[in-house]
Design an enzyme around this catalytic site. Structure first.
Site, PDB file in Angstrom:
ATOM      1  N   ARG A 100       6.937   3.950  -3.319  1.00  0.00           N
ATOM      2  CA  ARG A 100       7.067   4.393  -4.610  1.00  0.00           C
ATOM      3  C   ARG A 100       6.785   5.966  -4.664  1.00  0.00           C
ATOM      4  O   ARG A 100       6.102   6.512  -3.853  1.00  0.00           O
ATOM      5  CB  ARG A 100       6.265   3.884  -5.812  1.00  0.00           C
ATOM      6  CG  ARG A 100       6.516   2.372  -6.152  1.00  0.00           C
ATOM      7  CD  ARG A 100       5.601   1.907  -7.006  1.00  0.00           C
ATOM      8  NE  ARG A 100       4.316   1.735  -6.764  1.00  0.00           N
ATOM      9  CZ  ARG A 100       3.199   2.396  -6.884  1.00  0.00           C
ATOM     10  NH1 ARG A 100       3.534   3.578  -7.634  1.00  0.00           N
ATOM     11  NH2 ARG A 100       2.136   2.301  -6.462  1.00  0.00           N
ATOM     12  N   TYR A 120      14.112   1.484  -2.175  1.00  0.00           N
ATOM     13  CA  TYR A 120      12.766   0.862  -2.296  1.00  0.00           C
ATOM     14  C   TYR A 120      12.485   0.087  -3.244  1.00  0.00           C
ATOM     15  O   TYR A 120      12.406   0.892  -4.580  1.00  0.00           O
ATOM     16  CB  TYR A 120      11.822   1.945  -1.647  1.00  0.00           C
ATOM     17  CG  TYR A 120      10.329   1.213  -1.709  1.00  0.00           C
ATOM     18  CD1 TYR A 120      10.043   0.540  -0.664  1.00  0.00           C
ATOM     19  CD2 TYR A 120       9.580   1.523  -2.808  1.00  0.00           C
ATOM     20  CE1 TYR A 120       8.806  -0.270  -0.569  1.00  0.00           C
ATOM     21  CE2 TYR A 120       8.096   0.965  -2.655  1.00  0.00           C
ATOM     22  CZ  TYR A 120       7.942   0.039  -1.661  1.00  0.00           C
ATOM     23  OH  TYR A 120       6.780  -0.630  -1.905  1.00  0.00           O
ATOM     24  N   LYS A 134       8.108  -2.897 -11.732  1.00  0.00           N
ATOM     25  CA  LYS A 134       7.438  -1.974 -12.242  1.00  0.00           C
ATOM     26  C   LYS A 134       7.928  -1.092 -13.528  1.00  0.00           C
ATOM     27  O   LYS A 134       7.244  -1.063 -14.402  1.00  0.00           O
ATOM     28  CB  LYS A 134       6.784  -0.806 -11.199  1.00  0.00           C
ATOM     29  CG  LYS A 134       5.837  -1.666  -9.959  1.00  0.00           C
ATOM     30  CD  LYS A 134       4.950  -2.381 -10.577  1.00  0.00           C
ATOM     31  CE  LYS A 134       3.743  -2.723  -9.812  1.00  0.00           C
ATOM     32  NZ  LYS A 134       3.768  -3.023  -8.317  1.00  0.00           N
ATOM     33  N   HIS A 161      -0.985  -4.634 -14.392  1.00  0.00           N
ATOM     34  CA  HIS A 161      -0.961  -4.905 -12.849  1.00  0.00           C
ATOM     35  C   HIS A 161      -1.955  -5.819 -12.466  1.00  0.00           C
ATOM     36  O   HIS A 161      -2.898  -5.449 -11.922  1.00  0.00           O
ATOM     37  CB  HIS A 161      -1.235  -3.429 -12.380  1.00  0.00           C
ATOM     38  CG  HIS A 161      -0.594  -3.272 -10.957  1.00  0.00           C
ATOM     39  ND1 HIS A 161      -0.997  -2.439 -10.158  1.00  0.00           N
ATOM     40  CD2 HIS A 161       0.248  -3.938 -10.297  1.00  0.00           C
ATOM     41  CE1 HIS A 161      -0.529  -2.381  -8.870  1.00  0.00           C
ATOM     42  NE2 HIS A 161       0.328  -3.255  -8.933  1.00  0.00           N
ATOM     43  N   SER A 166      -2.641  -0.582  -6.174  1.00  0.00           N
ATOM     44  CA  SER A 166      -1.369  -1.128  -5.149  1.00  0.00           C
ATOM     45  C   SER A 166      -2.183  -1.078  -3.946  1.00  0.00           C
ATOM     46  O   SER A 166      -2.842  -0.269  -3.672  1.00  0.00           O
ATOM     47  CB  SER A 166      -0.203  -0.044  -5.233  1.00  0.00           C
ATOM     48  OG  SER A 166       0.207   0.099  -6.535  1.00  0.00           O
ATOM     49  N   CYS A 190      -4.426  -3.095  -2.782  1.00  0.00           N
ATOM     50  CA  CYS A 190      -5.977  -3.154  -2.832  1.00  0.00           C
ATOM     51  C   CYS A 190      -6.232  -4.607  -3.152  1.00  0.00           C
ATOM     52  O   CYS A 190      -7.482  -5.048  -3.410  1.00  0.00           O
ATOM     53  CB  CYS A 190      -6.411  -2.233  -3.930  1.00  0.00           C
ATOM     54  SG  CYS A 190      -6.316  -0.619  -3.790  1.00  0.00           S
ATOM     55  N   LYS A 240      -4.529  -7.876  -4.393  1.00  0.00           N
ATOM     56  CA  LYS A 240      -4.272  -8.542  -5.240  1.00  0.00           C
ATOM     57  C   LYS A 240      -3.318 -10.079  -4.675  1.00  0.00           C
ATOM     58  O   LYS A 240      -3.962 -10.972  -5.039  1.00  0.00           O
ATOM     59  CB  LYS A 240      -3.026  -8.292  -6.394  1.00  0.00           C
ATOM     60  CG  LYS A 240      -3.602  -7.157  -7.379  1.00  0.00           C
ATOM     61  CD  LYS A 240      -2.766  -6.847  -8.498  1.00  0.00           C
ATOM     62  CE  LYS A 240      -1.468  -6.114  -7.787  1.00  0.00           C
ATOM     63  NZ  LYS A 240      -2.056  -4.747  -7.014  1.00  0.00           N
ATOM     64  N   ASP A 254       0.849  -9.939  -9.083  1.00  0.00           N
ATOM     65  CA  ASP A 254       0.956  -8.347  -9.112  1.00  0.00           C
ATOM     66  C   ASP A 254       1.378  -8.211 -10.814  1.00  0.00           C
ATOM     67  O   ASP A 254       0.750  -7.004 -10.972  1.00  0.00           O
ATOM     68  CB  ASP A 254       2.400  -8.081  -8.536  1.00  0.00           C
ATOM     69  CG  ASP A 254       2.344  -6.228  -8.397  1.00  0.00           C
ATOM     70  OD1 ASP A 254       1.455  -5.857  -7.886  1.00  0.00           O
ATOM     71  OD2 ASP A 254       3.708  -5.943  -8.807  1.00  0.00           O
ATOM     72  N   ARG A 313       6.899  -4.697   3.691  1.00  0.00           N
ATOM     73  CA  ARG A 313       6.992  -5.533   2.602  1.00  0.00           C
ATOM     74  C   ARG A 313       7.636  -6.949   3.065  1.00  0.00           C
ATOM     75  O   ARG A 313       8.611  -6.927   3.770  1.00  0.00           O
ATOM     76  CB  ARG A 313       7.457  -5.200   1.421  1.00  0.00           C
ATOM     77  CG  ARG A 313       6.642  -3.947   0.647  1.00  0.00           C
ATOM     78  CD  ARG A 313       5.739  -4.216  -0.409  1.00  0.00           C
ATOM     79  NE  ARG A 313       4.535  -3.236  -0.755  1.00  0.00           N
ATOM     80  CZ  ARG A 313       3.582  -3.328  -1.449  1.00  0.00           C
ATOM     81  NH1 ARG A 313       3.516  -4.432  -2.118  1.00  0.00           N
ATOM     82  NH2 ARG A 313       2.772  -2.382  -1.786  1.00  0.00           N
TER      83      ARG A 313
HETATM   84  P1  GTP Z   1       0.454  -4.444  -4.253  1.00  0.00           P
HETATM   85  O1  GTP Z   1       1.621  -5.295  -4.030  1.00  0.00           O
HETATM   86  O2  GTP Z   1       0.828  -2.999  -3.564  1.00  0.00           O
HETATM   87  O3  GTP Z   1       0.500  -4.065  -5.810  1.00  0.00           O
HETATM   88  O4  GTP Z   1      -0.803  -4.780  -3.662  1.00  0.00           O
HETATM   89  P2  GTP Z   1      -1.889  -5.893  -3.638  1.00  0.00           P
HETATM   90  O5  GTP Z   1      -2.929  -5.445  -4.602  1.00  0.00           O
HETATM   91  O6  GTP Z   1      -1.306  -7.279  -3.755  1.00  0.00           O
HETATM   92  O7  GTP Z   1      -2.666  -5.953  -1.958  1.00  0.00           O
HETATM   93  P3  GTP Z   1      -2.598  -6.883  -1.002  1.00  0.00           P
HETATM   94  O8  GTP Z   1      -3.180  -8.185  -1.280  1.00  0.00           O
HETATM   95  O9  GTP Z   1      -1.139  -6.879  -0.298  1.00  0.00           O
HETATM   96  O10 GTP Z   1      -3.480  -6.164   0.286  1.00  0.00           O
HETATM   97  C1  GTP Z   1      -3.215  -4.985   0.631  1.00  0.00           C
HETATM   98  C2  GTP Z   1      -4.089  -4.661   1.745  1.00  0.00           C
HETATM   99  O11 GTP Z   1      -5.377  -4.832   1.642  1.00  0.00           O
HETATM  100  C3  GTP Z   1      -3.756  -5.631   3.102  1.00  0.00           C
HETATM  101  O12 GTP Z   1      -3.526  -4.709   4.166  1.00  0.00           O
HETATM  102  C4  GTP Z   1      -4.872  -6.521   2.972  1.00  0.00           C
HETATM  103  O13 GTP Z   1      -4.939  -7.058   4.529  1.00  0.00           O
HETATM  104  C5  GTP Z   1      -5.862  -5.727   2.522  1.00  0.00           C
HETATM  105  N1  GTP Z   1      -7.002  -6.495   1.915  1.00  0.00           N
HETATM  106  C6  GTP Z   1      -6.725  -7.770   0.768  1.00  0.00           C
HETATM  107  N2  GTP Z   1      -7.958  -8.308   0.814  1.00  0.00           N
HETATM  108  C7  GTP Z   1      -8.972  -7.655   1.210  1.00  0.00           C
HETATM  109  C8  GTP Z   1     -10.350  -8.159   1.419  1.00  0.00           C
HETATM  110  O14 GTP Z   1     -10.976  -8.654   0.594  1.00  0.00           O
HETATM  111  N3  GTP Z   1     -11.029  -6.989   2.345  1.00  0.00           N
HETATM  112  C9  GTP Z   1     -10.429  -6.087   3.193  1.00  0.00           C
HETATM  113  N4  GTP Z   1     -11.113  -5.377   3.851  1.00  0.00           N
HETATM  114  N5  GTP Z   1      -9.315  -5.849   2.992  1.00  0.00           N
HETATM  115  C10 GTP Z   1      -8.434  -6.848   2.214  1.00  0.00           C
HETATM  116  C1  SPV Z   2       2.721  -1.695  -5.954  1.00  0.00           C
HETATM  117  O1  SPV Z   2       3.114  -0.697  -5.419  1.00  0.00           O
HETATM  118  O2  SPV Z   2       2.018  -1.838  -6.811  1.00  0.00           O
HETATM  119  C2  SPV Z   2       3.772  -2.856  -5.454  1.00  0.00           C
HETATM  120  C3  SPV Z   2       4.973  -2.562  -4.736  1.00  0.00           C
HETATM  121  O3  SPV Z   2       3.384  -3.778  -5.952  1.00  0.00           O
HETATM  122  S1  SPV Z   2       6.147  -1.885  -5.569  1.00  0.00           S
HETATM  123  O4  SPV Z   2       7.064  -3.011  -6.132  1.00  0.00           O
HETATM  124  O5  SPV Z   2       6.863  -0.973  -4.736  1.00  0.00           O
HETATM  125  O6  SPV Z   2       5.629  -1.287  -6.684  1.00  0.00           O
HETATM  126 MN    MN Z   3       1.703  -3.829  -7.364  1.00  0.00          MN
END
Ligand code: GTP
Ligand code: SPV
Ligand code: MN
Length: 584
Positions: A70, A198, A207, A227, A249, A251, A253, A276, A364
């Site tokens: 983004r 993207y 979003k 979010h 993002s 982090c 979820k 998400d 992704r």
């Molecule tokens: P968006 O799709 O961008 O909104 O992200 P999201 O919040 O869904 O994040 P996602 O669960 O995909 O995690 C992102 C990164 O954080 C990945 O590389 C995971 O491996 C890492 N991660 C997720 N949960 C944990 C956790 O509990 N501990 C640690 N250390 N890393 C984590």
């Molecule tokens: C984020 O960046 O929080 C995502 C991926 O979930 S995107 O669809 O690019 O926003």
């Molecule tokens: Mn997101």
């Protein structure tokens, strides 16, 4: 094909006159349509077929190397009054924005097909759902929108019935970062996006519509567009609590929403409703009820493996589109954190020699939610699920403890507003910089944050049975930069305490910042964690928190008199408690 809806028909004709495509295709969402689009993209090189023996019906897409995340600095909210967009958004005057964008759209689809993509965010029969139409010249966008939304004929029928939809216009343009903009016109319920293919920049249902435009609509109509993940946490006795969680993002979820319980916690089950985006309404019963407006996951690939999350890993072995991952010699997808295989081609398609990252850190997967082995049976319920707890969480290497509970809703709104997190690869820019990211909505709130905080407080007054509010942090680091908490499946231990707090069954100690569990209040059976580490994770450094609260006060100052007095009062009251604690 076309439509009986005059305003949609006129808009499509108007866009065609401006963008001059070779042809127009109205998307039905059918299987045949999808496989035709996939064939077209395989022929053009937009998609690469992955090894059909190991990854049936999976494809790799490589986006332009300058177009992998983004672009918050190129994303605008264009309201008549600049103050309505607020200091949290980039702003442009709507007339000027339209002029600028229309100049970029002029002739931009010459030689291409223009796809008209009707979609519904949320179950098509849900009163909470909202529809949109995206016009795009990218077949990659179409096949992704088909996975991520309820796309095609059913959505079009609803649009014709309701005569209401969000207009999203997207063109790849020349993919130049100098001619890339994502503009939102909440007062017109419309979006214009040019120059990027993207995810979040181009899949306009996500979003752009379901957060930026929807948050604006939600404020007008008295609900919330957030979010957030939505998950069911089922205890061994069979009771299920639904929890919504806002994390910025990349982090955690998706991982939390698909959590795999540790073996030492038998009988616990997790159900995913969404990973998400969450739309929250006060239901007829006075409770907050949530729907997931999406139908699929556009998830972070790196770090996904059998150990961290076998649900996610298994889910993406078939019928998945990968974007910007690496390849093995036998055409299997590969990414950092994968425990097997060797990459030979990097995410840009260049030979990989072992130096640097093979997959892009923001690579992704796009996959249907139906492939999630723990997809909740209530995920398609038109009335949504009742929410027992709301979590706020960021990536904080210090300061924020593993978990704490807010005193009440208004304090919870302060906890959300004061959230901070390290920036990640999900957006272009420096990584690992701590910034305020209120409710994980900094990049996504379609209006002034001060008004948004006010709206959160107002929703709290409308509901008669409010969820409890918690803050969690899986990302505390020790002196050596190592994560102190094992995270992933072990996060269930924190969810168990949260579920029990919701039932009034778990103990906590009151601190200046809220309620924290003591070590004995967390179920750590089978968890090999040094007691001193656990103690650090469950305590607060009052001097650091005093600074944190001052910094949150300064942050609220940026919104001047528009900040609700009630939120100010909450910030002052925590600051005072901290001063009293420090003096004691
Ligand atoms: P968006 O799709 O961008 O909104 O992200 P999201 O919040 O869904 O994040 P996602 O669960 O995909 O995690 C992102 C990164 O954080 C990945 O590389 C995971 O491996 C890492 N991660 C997720 N949960 C944990 C956790 O509990 N501990 C640690 N250390 N890393 C984590
Ligand atoms: C984020 O960046 O929080 C995502 C991926 O979930 S995107 O669809 O690019 O926003
Ligand atoms: Mn997101």
């Amino acid at each position: 094909m076309s439509t009986s809806n005059a305003s949609l028909k006129n808009w499509v004709e108007e866009v065609a006159r401006l963008t001059t495509p070779d042809s127009i295709h109205w998307c039905t969402g059918s299987d045949t349509e999808n496989s035709n689009l996939v064939d077209v993209m395989v022929r053009s090189g937009d998609l690469i077929k992955l090894n059909p023996l190991t990854h049936p019906n999976c494809y790799l897409h490589r986006s332009h190397p300058s177009d992998v995340a983004r672009v918050e600095h190129l994303t605008y909210v264009c309201t008549k009054s600049r103050e309505d967009a607020g200091p949290n958004n980039h702003w442009k005057d709507p007339a000027e924005a339209h002029r600028k964008m229309d100049a970029l759209f002029a002739g931009s689809m010459r030689g291409r097909t223009m796809y008209v993509v009707p979609y519904c965010m949320g179950p098509v029969d849900s009163p909470f759902a909202r529809c949109g139409v995206e016009i795009t010249d990218s077949p990659y966008v179409v096949v992704n929108m088909r996975i991520m939304t309820r796309m095609g004929d059913d959505a079009l029928r609803r649009i014709e019935r309701e005569n209401s939809f969000v207009k999203g216009l997207h063109s790849l343009g020349d993919l130049s970062p100098d001619r890339r903009f994502i503009m939102h016109f909440p007062e017109e319920l419309s979006i214009k996006s040019v120059g990027s293919g993207y995810g979040g920049n181009a899949l306009l249902g996500k979003k752009c519509h379901a957060l930026r435009i929807a948050s604006w609509q939600a404020r007008e109509e008295g609900w919330l567009a957030e979010h957030m993940l939505i998950m069911g946490v089922q205890s061994p006795s069979g009771e299920t609590h639904y929890i919504a969680g806002a994390f910025p993002s990349a982090c955690g979820k998706t991982n939390l929403a698909m959590l795999v319980p540790p073996e030492s916690m038998p009988g616990w089950k997790i159900w995913t409703v969404g990973d998400d985006i969450c739309w929250l309404q006060v239901g007829a019963d006075g409770q907050l009820r949530a729907i997931n407006p999406e139908a699929g996951y556009f998830g972070v690939v790196p770090g996904t493996n059998r150990k961290t999350n076998c649900n996610a890993y298994d889910m993406i072995q078939r019928d998945t589109i990968f974007t910007n991952v690496a390849l093995t010699a036998d055409n299997q997808p590969w990414w950092e954190g994968m425990e097997t295989g060797t990459p030979v081609t990097d995410w840009q398609g260049k030979p990989y020699s072992g130096n640097g990252l093979a997959a892009h850190p923001n690579s992704r997967f796009t996959v249907s939610a139906k492939q999630n082995p723990i997809y909740s049976s209530l995920a398609e319920a038109p009335e949504g699920v009742p929410i027992s707890a709301i979590l706020f969480g960021g990536r904080r290497r210090e300061v924020a403890p593993l978990v704490y509970e807010a005193r009440n809703w208004a304090h919870g709104v302060l906890v959300g507003a004061g959230m901070a997190s390290e920036t990640t690869a999900a957006a272009v820019g420096q990584m690992g910089v701590v910034r305020r990211d209120s409710m994980a909505m900094k990049p996504f709130c379609g209006y002034n944050f001060a008004d948004y905080f006010k709206h959160w407080l107002a929703v709290g007054k409308k509901a008669t049975k409010l969820p409890r509010v918690f803050h969690v942090n899986w990302f505390r680091q020790d002196k050596n930069g190592k994560f102190m908490w094992p995270g992933y499946g072990e996060n269930l231990r924190v969810l168990k305490w949260i579920a029990q707090r919701c039932e009034g069954k778990a103990m906590a100690v009151e601190t200046a910042i809220g309620f924290l569990p003591r070590a004995q209040d967390l179920d750590v059976t089978g968890l090999n964690l040094d007691p001193a580490t656990l103690q650090t994770l469950l305590s607060i450094d009052e001097a650091a928190w005093k600074q944190e609260m001052e910094s949150i006060g300064k942050y609220l100052d940026e919104y001047q008199t528009r900040v609700p007095a009630e939120l100010r009062k909450e910030q002052q009251s925590v600051a005072q408690r901290l001063s009293a604690a420090n003096a004691a």
